[in-house]
Design an enzyme around this catalytic site. Structure first.
Site: not given
Ligand SMILES: Cc1ncc(C[n+]2csc(CCOP(=O)(O)OP(=O)(O)O)c2C)c(N)n1
Ligand SMILES: [Mg+2]
Length: 362
Positions: A261, A265, A274
């Protein structure tokens, strides 16, 4: 010699786990990407790159309230989506799948309408496009995909579901349930993991125990491929193999595309808190779009003029989408009550009437 009670196997179950474990099935080979495939990958990836960069600018200009960029993940997204047959297959995306949606033919004004945060969560027709609405619940799309895939099995239908998930999502309990169920019932589903190194501010190594999502497949009896997710042709071939395996009735496959990425985010995130820019540049590696361009020109598959024309078409498309998004205007507020249930409850109708009275003076 004395053995402790816990070390003694129960009668009749000695060695069961090891002895009866099936070897993982072999995935069928897939035809390598043709020159035409490679040109199509570039055409789509450059369009996606420009739409994605534009969407970040639109958020800064106040056109979109929020957006989750996919900068650097174009090869993983476009390559995997191009492997599908969307007359039969169905895509279950997360919030970061602009590239998948674009390659799957979703109208980009309809897609961006989701990021306008209007009530209905996006204007495109999921049933017609075979692309489900954006899923902001991390790992939510994984369960939906397995359910849909099992439905195909029950109906004797040939569709394959592909679910997108991140490295972070792989830590969710839902993913264990989804993979276990899919493994037991041989659901025709591809778990397409974009391991982009981060779950917001948490690096993969601090939350993926064992270091690899693909390695977990063995425990579920699911074959898995870990691939260079920034090599568009490799992604296309691996996803074709996975889809062919699932379509032939052999069950689920995990594809873990190692990517990065390159941006924040989401537009509300500041990665400087970070990771350093130096770290980002070193870990990001070569830009997947530049890599593909170098391959196309280096191997004489496309010349600079054709690729420049594709870039220009992408820029024109982004501008047209911006105009389309601006022309959408606000949605009628009372609509938020209309999309909750097919048949609204009395309570919902009362709420709608009260809302209209107060907000629209109806
Ligand atoms: C069930 C749930 N827990 C926490 C969140 C908050 N949240 C949004 S994105 C994220 C990180 C996800 O990381 P990843 O699966 O690696 O996907 P990326 O964003 O890197 O594409 C979190 C913790 C959420 N949206 N849904
Ligand atoms: Mg991630």
């Amino acid at each position: 010699m004395q053995t402790s009670p816990t070390a003694q196997a129960a009668p009749g179950r000695a060695g069961l786990a090891g002895a009866e474990r099936q070897p993982l099935p072999e995935l069928p080979p897939a035809a390598p990407a043709t020159d035409a495939d490679l040109r199509e990958l570039y055409r789509l990836m450059t369009a996606v790159r420009q739409l994605d960069l534009a969407a970040v600018a639109w958020q800064r200009q106040g056109i979109l309230p929020a957006y989750a960029p996919e900068l650097g993940q174009e090869a993983a997204q476009v390559g995997s989506a191009l492997a599908l047959d969307l007359s039969r297959d169905f895509v279950f995306p997360t919030y970061r799948e602009l590239g998948v949606a674009r390659a799957a033919g979703v109208d980009m004004v309809d897609y961006m309408s989701t990021h306008l945060a209007t009530w209905h969560g996006g204007l495109w027709d999921a049933a017609a496009t075979h692309v489900a609405p954006i899923q902001a619940v991390v790992a939510g799309s994984v369960l939906h995909a397995v359910g849909w895939a099992h439905g195909q099995t029950l109906a004797g239908a040939p569709g394959v579901a592909i679910t997108y998930l991140g490295d972070g999502a792989s830590s969710q309990g839902d993913v264990h349930e989804a993979m276990n169920f899919a493994g037991v019932f041989k659901a025709p589903v591809v778990f397409f993991v974009q391991n982009n190194g981060w779950a917001i501010s948490v690096p993969t190594e601090r939350q993926v125990a064992g270091g690899s999502v693909a390695a977990r497949g063995a425990g579920y009896g699911i074959p898995a491929l870990q691939i260079d997710g920034n090599d568009a042709a490799a992604v296309l071939e691996a996803t074709r193999r996975a889809v062919a395996h699932a379509r032939a009735g052999h069950g689920p496959v995990i594809v873990e595309a190692m990517t990065y990425r390159r941006g924040p985010h989401a537009t509300s995130d500041d990665p400087g808190r970070y990771r350093t820019l130096d770290q980002e540049r070193a870990d990001g590696g070569a830009d997947p779009l530049v890599r593909l361009r170098e391959r196309l020109t280096g191997e004489g598959i496309a010349d600079e003029a054709a690729l420049d024309a594709a870039d220009a078409a992408g820029a024109a498309e982004a501008e047209a989408v911006r105009e389309g998004v601006l022309a959408l205007g606000p949605r009628p507020g009372a609509e938020m009550f209309d999309f909750v249930f097919t048949e609204p409850t009395d309570e919902l109708l009362q709420q709608k009437a009260a809302w209209r009275e107060e907000s629209e003076h109806a």
